[in-house]
Design an enzyme around this catalytic site. Structure first.
Site, mmCIF file in Angstrom:
data_model
loop_
_atom_site.group_PDB
_atom_site.id
_atom_site.type_symbol
_atom_site.label_atom_id
_atom_site.label_comp_id
_atom_site.label_asym_id
_atom_site.label_seq_id
_atom_site.Cartn_x
_atom_site.Cartn_y
_atom_site.Cartn_z
ATOM 1 N N ASP A 94 0.791 -1.224 -0.113
ATOM 2 C CA ASP A 94 0.021 -0.064 0.175
ATOM 3 C C ASP A 94 0.821 1.145 0.002
ATOM 4 O OD1 ASP A 94 1.037 0.094 2.682
ATOM 5 O OD2 ASP A 94 -1.111 -0.317 3.610
ATOM 6 N N ASP A 148 -2.693 8.387 -1.552
ATOM 7 C CA ASP A 148 -4.136 8.979 -1.438
ATOM 8 C C ASP A 148 -4.390 9.543 0.028
ATOM 9 O OD1 ASP A 148 -4.183 6.405 -0.288
ATOM 10 O OD2 ASP A 148 -6.304 6.262 -0.402
ATOM 11 N N GLN A 191 -11.695 7.228 -3.691
ATOM 12 C CA GLN A 191 -12.077 8.004 -2.298
ATOM 13 C C GLN A 191 -13.517 8.691 -2.429
ATOM 14 O OE1 GLN A 191 -10.863 7.424 0.665
ATOM 15 N NE2 GLN A 191 -8.770 6.488 0.318
ATOM 16 N N ASP A 268 -7.782 -7.377 1.991
ATOM 17 C CA ASP A 268 -6.936 -7.627 2.909
ATOM 18 C C ASP A 268 -7.250 -6.991 4.106
ATOM 19 O OD1 ASP A 268 -4.788 -4.796 3.906
ATOM 20 O OD2 ASP A 268 -6.310 -4.587 2.082
ATOM 21 N N CYS A 306 -11.425 -28.781 9.938
ATOM 22 C CA CYS A 306 -10.490 -27.881 9.424
ATOM 23 C C CYS A 306 -9.184 -28.733 9.275
ATOM 24 C CB CYS A 306 -10.117 -26.771 10.394
ATOM 25 S SG CYS A 306 -8.732 -25.456 10.152
#
Length: 373
Positions: A94, A148, A191, A268, A306
């Site tokens: 990011d 951003d 955004q 994420d 699992c």
């Protein structure tokens, strides 16, 4: 041709969710996909081989944190982030924007960029679109994000509009500063806070730049879930169908399923590793707190069906003991299970899309987990 491309494989007839594949210089991964977060060039508690065992096709790391420590030049000298952390599959970084606005102290936001004080030692730094590109080019991640501003929630319309428009201008500066487009693909970030018209304007402005992919930022920042899904529904149609769509910072099972239904390809979040370190684990019947006394003599696995290492080898009683004794293996086992739970969930989501039955899968999962349908 961009370094990263998207291949659409199938659209669920029941929901419209997309099954696809993202191709990168370090391999391909299936979508919809959950990306474990390795903030500081490591997914906390997990080795690279263990991440492969739980099914991670791509992981995320963080520009802000790696800029502060150990520094992007050192990672460049190490041969890039893949070499530095010994991970040979795709990596997304990011831009540092969210961390500057959520972690740093005494921010001074201007058109040129952001001056801030480090959350580590208080030292002063400057981060701009150009600097973010310089750092991410040095890191060598496959997917890099435009710098951003993540507007706070709540915020008024005028602030959100000015912030969104500056994010668009910053995106254009990122494109000009990006020096490695043959090996790294730059994604734009939509955004506009919780204002649908601003989100749509942001999407229209960014798609004019023809990014290889698009992220939706500034959601899951405290707003009600129904507001987030409403904004998604009003934003996704304005994004290209031949590029990946990435919803940033989302990692709870309900949001992963509902986001996939609305056309998101990538997610994420630190959520599974963070709650695991604190003793909470996912099951198909809802989350449990493994540290609770009622599990002291529970000799069953966290979840019977699992296939993760923790469930195949250890009991709830043992893992609870590790937490009570403050043994690090307890944190690792809970983290291991939580990551495998979400990655297996996404495998099931992809299969349900393939079978044109994701709506039915959602209803069954929500009922068993305890979510309100």
């Amino acid at each position: 041709m961009p370094a990263v491309t998207y291949e659409l494989i199938h659209v669920c007839k029941q929901t419209g969710a997309r099954l696809g594949k993202v191709h990168t210089p370090h391999g391909s991964f299936d979508t919809p996909a959950f990306m474990p977060v390795g903030t500081q060039a490591t997914v906390k508690g997990m080795s690279p081989d263990e991440l492969k065992q739980v099914g991670a096709g791509i992981i995320l790391s963080n520009t802000y944190h790696l800029f502060l420590r150990p520094g992007h030049e050192l990672i460049r000298e190490a041969g890039g982030l893949h070499n530095f952390m010994n991970w040979d599959r795709p990596i997304l970084t990011d831009s540092g924007g969210f961390q500057v606005f959520s972690l740093a102290d005494l921010r001074d936001i201007k058109e040129e960029g952001v001056t801030f004080k480090s959350h580590i030692d208080g030292s002063k730094y400057f981060l701009s679109p150009e600097k973010s590109m310089e750092i991410q080019n040095a890191l060598g991640s496959d997917i890099i994000m435009a710098f951003d501003e993540c507007a706070p929630y709540p915020c008024d319309y005028e602030y959100a509009k000015k912030s969104m428009e500056m994010t668009t201008r910053w995106a254009e500066r990122c494109i000009k500063a990006h020096k490695n487009s043959d090996k790294q693909s730059l994604f734009g970030i939509v955004q506009g806070s919780m204002y649908a018209d601003l989100r749509q304007a942001s999407a229209k402005q960014l798609t004019e730049f023809d990014f290889p992919g698009y992220a939706i930022g500034g959601l899951s920042v405290g707003e009600p879930g129904e507001v987030m899904m409403d904004i998604l529904e009003k934003t996704i149609p304005f994004l290209p169908t031949d590029k990946p769509r990435y919803l940033m910072g989302v990692g709870s099972p309900d949001y992963l399923i509902d986001g996939s239904i609305r056309g998101v390809d990538m997610f994420d979040c630190v959520h599974p590793t963070r709650i695991g370190r604190n003793g909470s684990v996912f099951t198909r019947n809802g989350r449990i707190i493994i540290r609770d006394a009622k599990y002291a003599e529970d000799f069953s696995p966290i979840e019977h069906d699992c296939d993760c290492y923790a469930c195949k080898n250890f009991t709830r009683a043992y893992i609870r003991h590790l937490f009570k004794a403050k043994e690090m293996l307890g944190l690792r086992l809970a983290t291991w299970h939580n990551l495998r739970f979400l990655l297996k969930l996404m495998e099931d989501v992809r299969q349900a899309i393939r079978d044109d039955s994701l709506g039915d899968f959602r209803n069954m999962f929500f009922e068993k987990y305890g979510y309100d349908n």
